[in-house]
Write a protein that holds these residues in place. Structure first.
Motif, mmCIF file in Angstrom:
data_model
loop_
_atom_site.group_PDB
_atom_site.id
_atom_site.type_symbol
_atom_site.label_atom_id
_atom_site.label_comp_id
_atom_site.label_asym_id
_atom_site.label_seq_id
_atom_site.Cartn_x
_atom_site.Cartn_y
_atom_site.Cartn_z
ATOM 1 N N ASP A 16 0.809 -1.225 0.000
ATOM 2 C CA ASP A 16 0.000 0.000 0.000
ATOM 3 C C ASP A 16 0.839 1.269 0.000
ATOM 4 O OD1 ASP A 16 0.743 0.728 2.579
ATOM 5 O OD2 ASP A 16 -0.784 -0.595 3.443
ATOM 6 N N SER A 17 0.131 2.384 -0.014
ATOM 7 C CA SER A 17 0.803 3.654 -0.281
ATOM 8 C C SER A 17 1.679 4.128 0.873
ATOM 9 C CB SER A 17 -0.239 4.719 -0.616
ATOM 10 O OG SER A 17 -1.178 4.781 0.441
ATOM 11 N N PHE A 22 6.550 1.925 -2.413
ATOM 12 C CA PHE A 22 5.431 2.518 -3.155
ATOM 13 C C PHE A 22 5.712 3.997 -3.420
ATOM 14 C CE2 PHE A 22 1.299 4.379 -3.733
ATOM 15 C CZ PHE A 22 0.485 3.383 -4.253
ATOM 16 N N LYS A 23 6.138 4.677 -2.346
ATOM 17 C CA LYS A 23 6.416 6.108 -2.489
ATOM 18 C C LYS A 23 7.548 6.361 -3.484
ATOM 19 C CE LYS A 23 5.081 7.100 2.256
ATOM 20 N NZ LYS A 23 5.696 7.163 3.593
ATOM 21 N N LYS A 26 6.437 6.017 -7.010
ATOM 22 C CA LYS A 26 5.700 7.202 -7.446
ATOM 23 C C LYS A 26 6.654 8.352 -7.751
ATOM 24 C CE LYS A 26 1.492 8.087 -6.827
ATOM 25 N NZ LYS A 26 0.162 8.509 -6.377
ATOM 26 N N GLU A 32 -0.483 5.303 -10.153
ATOM 27 C CA GLU A 32 -1.158 4.198 -9.482
ATOM 28 C C GLU A 32 -2.079 3.440 -10.433
ATOM 29 O OE1 GLU A 32 -3.152 4.464 -5.294
ATOM 30 O OE2 GLU A 32 -1.827 6.179 -5.650
#
Ligand SMILES: Nc1ncnc2c1ncn2[C@@H]1O[C@H](COP(=O)(O)OP(=O)(O)OP(=O)(O)O)[C@@H](O)[C@H]1O
Ligand SMILES: [Mg+2]
Lengths: 183, 747
Positions: A16-17, A22-23, A26, A32
């Motif tokens: 998850d974020s 994940f970060k 991005k 996403e």
């Protein structure tokens, strides 16, 4: 029913974020709900609104796949009719189809040859369940002893599993059509 | 039962003998434009020596290979294009001949007279790189390591004179780290591209970039499957050349019924062939080391039972964790008949899929294919990479059958029905990049200066979560900063051909005053993954390493005894260290090894690996040091240094008596091969083995306090799922806090 191994299941929660990975992804410019690769980002980016939930994501994936498939068929038509122009460009679009989900596999703990379980069990399962029937023999014995108490839970699990399989089957069918040597 | 086999028409084109002969005579007349090396002269231009008779004998055979019929066409196409894709049937001569054609036609001179440009040909497997380069050296009538060489991880067999180098794809990627434009090379041949190994896939994207910046560089992509059209699309429509046909036909046989037990069926088929078929060696494909060793024993036993009515057999195992020298045994000749004029002997090679591509084992006529192999899978959600037995793909089956019929007509026995082949096998194996942990790959890409990972031109892009995991791991290890940029530490780590965890442990080991010991442990761990060059260390060691593994022979008893001798109660890593020390103390003596159930060759190659690692340490001024052996801290420091690399592979003993991996909360069990005499509360593990139960293998006891001291950024309670381990850590943090307070008060 084949146990969906603790370790190998794709059913564990997605990253998850809050995760640093994940970060970081991005920060690298990833959007996403999309896959990776050169133009995947643009191709799939359009459907962002749809991608909020699982169903939407699946739907969108199918739309994209179907689109690619159509392109593929179109390409064949062109080849067979001798019209080669635009071919490279078409390929460019097709090949960037990136995965969203990790590949899954199942543990095999016996020495059964290919196709054995299928013959023996006279297909108690839909034919698309073939890749699980190849797996473990231990589970087979567990089938009859299934307790009714846990039944519904197992059923739900099975349905979930089947849904995953169908999804996979679609991918596979897509691939089957996709590989040039089968055309 | 399985005697009746359905006969199938050959899958391959049977080459019409007369037409081959006709074409050969034609192509011999023509000859390539710059062809200075094809046998008209009696002097070898490479070393100015006269050609040997053997050279001419081989040349005669080479000229019958299908690729020779298209030599001119190939060279013209090469001249006219920067990238070229070549598809040819297995055994048509791609690997051995094409690089030689290139060598004949391309100008490799440089302004500097002493140096020449090189041609590289990549191979996915070490065993292939070694054996193919040997063959080519023989074909060119030069000494291996001089004009023709090879380079694999931890072993470079090339020199300043080398003009043609076979190397693993992982090695070429490593070279790109120091020579980003690969300026040493004039032509790069990516061979066995259909294998789609991780390194080959990364090279695809990388070379596309390099080609844009180096107009003088050429790329040839060679593949054995029709998937080549996909390659063509990827390489912007590069011309595709197809080489039809092969030298010898292979007949394919399927079973009529599915086999209940493929292992038993394989052994039975071996025995049947030995009893009923004309002379010729056998190649059997099985899935893993244990199964292979088991099969070797059973085959020996079964054939032994047949008495001396049948010829002798020599059964040779082949898997990636065997040291290269042992792997080369597959090229030994078959045993001679027991008595003169008696039934002929046979060699039986039992191998994993490492013999599936590229290899030519002279004398192999029969191939037995049960249809399974161990395949790597990676689940980024639970961070587990594992090797699982799965059905092979049609492409693999085709490759396997292609190992027969290379030096004479062959037969392939598939231990499944034709229907299974058609309906159950996927057309292609999933590319490795979709099935792997990418931490090392990301580190390599970063080092290569490729920062835009998201838009990197992958032929098959991996799942985003796989990349997230990789970035996460590298960030926790300190190789990437919070913006995703490579740190100084990351740069040094990328120089080690090891997993990032292991590189990290090595780089920080001087801070724990034990780099000598960590070097030994790393070498011992990585010794067992002979087929890995990059990123694969983790997975191959999975298959290979267990304590009895460094020990010869079959008997559990021997393993137990050795364990008693060298076992360290605090962990398997320390046991490995004991073994290494004992080996050195006994002057690397072979008979000492034998008496102590230690595999001498494995230790020898571990020692070699260690030396290479020492060199890398020296390059970065990393101190070589040890804690005094009599100090209480000797082993503690080592364990702490290991934790500094492996803090993401920790399991905690729950009150219920089983282990849970920290943060991922997977139930795991200590692998039975461990040397511990107790169940420690916390352990680090080297690998996670997926079977019916989930095992962690190669484990060492560590203390909870160290977790909060060494890796507080990872054991950050804000970001921690609820579990027993969390509560324990909470207490530990409080304790530390209190201690700090007290010491402050004291001051
Ligand atoms: N070590 C060897 N001993 C004898 N013959 C060999 C040897 N190596 C190669 N050959 C001959 O050269 C032929 C071509 O081998 P090569 O490895 O170049 O084929 P290939 O097209 O690369 O096949 P593959 O697709 O299986 O890798 C073989 O079929 C065999 O006849
Ligand atoms: Mg080859």
């Amino acid at each position: 029913m084949t146990q969906d191994l603790e370790g190998s299941s794709g059913s564990a929660a997605a990253i998850d974020s809050s995760n640093i990975g994940f970060k970081l992804l991005k920060k690298h410019g990833w959007k996403e709900g999309t896959g990776l690769g050169i133009s995947e980002q643009d191709l799939l980016g359009v459907g962002e609104g749809l991608l909020a939930n699982q169903r939407g994501r699946l739907l969108w994936k199918i739309v994209v796949l179907a689109g690619l498939w159509a392109q593929w068929l179109e390409r064949n038509r062109k080849i067979f009719e001798g019209a080669e122009e635009g071919l490279e460009e078409m390929w460019d679009r097709i090949r960037f189809w990136g995965r969203l989900e990790p590949v899954e596999t199942y543990w095999k703990n016996n020495k059964r040859g290919l196709g054995v379980d299928k013959v023996k069990k006279k297909a108690p399962k839909p034919p698309d369940a073939k890749n699980i029937t190849i797996s473990s023999g231990k589970n087979e014995q567990e089938l009859p002893s299934k307790k009714s108490k846990t039944h519904s839970k197992k059923m739900r699990k099975m349905q979930e599993f089947e849904r995953q399989l169908q999804e996979k089957e679609f991918e596979r069918a897509f691939f089957r059509e996709f590989w040039p040597d089968n055309v | 039962m399985g005697t009746e086999r359905k006969r199938k028409v050959s899958l391959f084109d049977v080459v019409d003998e007369t037409s081959v002969a006709a074409k050969i005579s034609k192509s011999n007349g023509g000859g390539a434009p710059m062809n200075n090396n094809s046998g008209n002269s009696l002097i070898n231009p490479w070393n100015s020596k006269p050609y040997s008779q053997r050279y001419f004998d081989i040349l005669e055979k080479r000229r019958t290979l299908p690729v020779w019929q298209q030599k001119d066409e190939f060279l013209q196409s090469l001249k006219a294009n920067q990238t070229l894709i070549l598809v040819g049937e297995t055994g048509s001569g791609k690997t051995t001949q094409i690089p030689q054609f290139v060598l004949d036609a391309i100008d490799i001179e440089t302004p500097d007279k002493r140096r020449k440009m090189m041609i590289a040909c990549t191979q996915p497997r070490r065993v292939a790189a070694m054996s193919v380069s040997r063959r080519v050296a023989e074909e060119m009538d030069v000494t291996i390591g001089e004009e023709v060489g090879y380079s694999i991880r931890f072993e470079d067999c090339s020199s300043a004179r080398t003009v043609l180098k076979y190397l693993t794809d992982g090695m070429l990627l490593r070279e790109a780290m120091t020579d980003p434009l690969l300026e040493r090379y004039k032509v790069i041949v990516l061979d066995e591209a259909h294998e789609r190994t991780l390194a080959t896939d990364v090279l695809f994207g990388l070379l596309k970039e390099v080609l844009k910046n180096r107009s003088d560089l050429k790329l040839v992509v060679m593949s054995a499957t029709l998937e080549a059209e996909k390659f063509q699309g990827y390489f912007n429509g590069a011309p595709l050349m197809k080489v039809p046909g092969r030298l010898h036909p292979v007949e394919i046989f399927y079973t009529q019924e599915p086999e209940r037990d493929y292992l038993e069926a394989a052994i039975r088929t071996v025995v049947q062939i030995h009893l009923c078929e004309p002379p010729g060696d056998i190649l059997v494909f099985l899935t893993g080391e244990e199964e292979i060793e088991d099969a070797c024993r059973k085959i020996n036993k079964e054939v032994g039972n047949l008495g001396d009515q049948v010829g002798p057999v020599k059964v040779v195992p082949l898997y990636s964790s065997l040291p290269p020298a042992m792997q080369q045994k597959i090229f030994d000749p078959a045993p001679p008949p027991l008595t003169e004029g008696g039934p002929p002997g046979r060699k039986i090679v039992v191998s994993t899929n490492i013999a599936e591509t590229s290899l030519t084992i002279d004398g192999i006529v029969y191939v037995i294919d049960p249809g399974f192999s161990k395949q790597k899978v990676y689940n980024p959600r639970v961070r587990v990479e594992s090797l699982l037995v799965s059905p092979i793909s049609k492409a693999s089956a085709h490759q396997r059958s292609g190992r027969a019929g290379r030096t004479q007509p062959g037969k392939c026995f598939r231990l499944y029905t034709e229907k299974s082949f058609n309906t159950e096998l996927q057309p292609q194996t999933y590319p490795e990049i979709l099935r792997s942990n990418l931490a090392n790959t990301v580190l390599t890409l970063k080092k290569l200066g490729i920062d835009d990972l998201v838009h990197f031109d992958f032929m098959d892009p991996p799942a985003p979560e796989t990349l997230m995991r990789a970035l996460e791991v590298l960030n926790y290890l300190g190789a990437l900063d919070d913006e995703g940029n490579l740190t100084k530490l990351g740069e040094i780590m990328s120089e080690f051909p090891l997993d990032p965890q292991m590189s990290k442990m090595l780089v920080v080991s001087p801070e724990f005053n034990c780099s000598n010991e960590i070097l030994s442990i790393s070498a011992m761990l990585s010794d067992f993954c002979r087929d890995a060059d990059i990123a694969r260390l983790h997975s191959s060691s999975m298959q290979a390493f267990k304590v009895p593994m460094c020990i010869d022979g079959e008997a559990q008893k021997a393993a137990d005894e050795a364990k008693a001798r060298f076992g360290h109660i605090d962990g398997d890593h320390l046991t490995l260290l004991n073994v290494y020390h004992a080996y050195k103390q006994n002057n690397e003596d072979q008979s000492w090894c034998y008496e102590n159930f230690i595999n001498h060759r494995s230790l020898k190659s571990a020692d070699n690996v260690r030396q290479q690692l020492v060199r890398i340490m020296a390059r970065f001024n990393l101190k070589l040091c040890s804690t005094d052996f009599s100090s209480r801290d000797y082993y503690i420091n080592i364990r702490k240094a290991m934790l500094a690399g492996y803090f993401m592979q920790v399991a905690h003993l729950e009150r219920t008596g089983h282990y849970l991996t920290v943060k991922d909360n997977q139930v795991v069990h200590l692998h039975p091969s461990n040397c511990l005499d107790h169940k420690p509360e916390w352990v680090i593990y080297n690998e996670y083995v997926l079977t019916t139960r989930n095992f962690i293998r190669t484990v060492t006891d560590i203390r909870g306090e160290w977790l909060v001291d060494i890796a507080p950024h990872y054991f950050d309670l804000e970001n921690f799922p609820q579990c027993e381990a969390k509560r324990v850590l909470e207490r530990l943090y409080k304790k530390r806090e209190k201690e700090r307070e007290e010491s402050r008060n004291r001051k």
